[in-house]
Design a protein around this motif. Sequence first.
Motif, PDB file in Angstrom:
ATOM      1  N   THR A   1      -3.854   5.285  -8.444  1.00 21.17           N
ATOM      2  CA  THR A   1      -3.515   5.054  -7.047  1.00 21.17           C
ATOM      3  C   THR A   1      -4.596   4.188  -6.409  1.00 21.17           C
ATOM      4  O   THR A   1      -5.770   4.272  -6.771  1.00 21.17           O
ATOM      5  CB  THR A   1      -3.403   6.381  -6.268  1.00 21.17           C
TER       6      THR A   1
ATOM      7  N   SER B   1      -0.203   3.454  -3.382  1.00 21.06           N
ATOM      8  CA  SER B   1      -1.035   4.631  -3.104  1.00 21.06           C
ATOM      9  C   SER B   1      -0.377   5.931  -3.561  1.00 21.06           C
ATOM     10  O   SER B   1      -0.958   7.004  -3.410  1.00 21.06           O
ATOM     11  CB  SER B   1      -1.328   4.711  -1.603  1.00 21.06           C
TER      12      SER B   1
ATOM     13  N   TYR C   1       0.832  -1.206   0.000  1.00 20.96           N
ATOM     14  CA  TYR C   1       0.000   0.000   0.000  1.00 20.96           C
ATOM     15  C   TYR C   1       0.868   1.258   0.000  1.00 20.96           C
ATOM     16  O   TYR C   1       0.516   2.260  -0.625  1.00 20.96           O
ATOM     17  CB  TYR C   1      -0.932  -0.009   1.210  1.00 20.96           C
TER      18      TYR C   1
ATOM     19  N   ASP D   1      -6.597   2.729  -2.934  1.00 17.11           N
ATOM     20  CA  ASP D   1      -6.848   2.875  -1.505  1.00 17.11           C
ATOM     21  C   ASP D   1      -6.521   1.537  -0.844  1.00 17.11           C
ATOM     22  O   ASP D   1      -6.118   0.581  -1.511  1.00 17.11           O
ATOM     23  CB  ASP D   1      -8.290   3.338  -1.231  1.00 17.11           C
TER      24      ASP D   1
END
Length: 197
Positions: free
Chosen positions: A43, A31, A27, A45
């Motif tokens: 990107t 992100s 992540y 979440d």
Amino acid sequence: MLHAAYPIHTERLILRPFTADDLDDLYAYHSRPDVVRYLYWETRDRAQARQALADRAGKQVLDAEGQSIVLAVVWRENGRVVGEVNLAWLSRAHRQGEIGFVFNPEFQGRGLATEAAEVLLRLGFRELGLHRIIGRCDARNRPSAAALERLGMRREAHLVHNEIFKGEWSDEFVYALLDHEWLNRRPAAPRAARPPV
């Protein structure tokens, strides 16, 4: 057919399949807008990163053309996943493959992507018996182009405005390396770390 024995160790890295414990590290770079700037996805979440992680965790064997492996790259110095590398089997008949890599910018400039990609070239040529492996990147993505060149890959094409990418025309570089070229070249040496900014 490729059934590699994981983990794979290099001088500074461990390459292995992704696990559920890698979510925070994945992540951290999935992100980032600067990471996805030249990739086909936006990107992510945390929920999207979790789904991407699950998808990657299942890609560790090549049994047929059209499949790919995706491996987490762990930097032994800090024990974190700093990026990922992939090898796609494009054609059995023509013995063609493709490599790619995505890295957290926090760890760029140390030659880690090149060191990890060297492993995929070995798997592709030696284990899978490929004749030709390509790498592609957006022509504006200079770090990726430089990494492919450090691997000894030859730029075979500069495709001009070959697609509309994220709302604008983009160019693409195509690099390639043949099995006999790989056998006869010097592997890329690890780069020294950049001094802190």
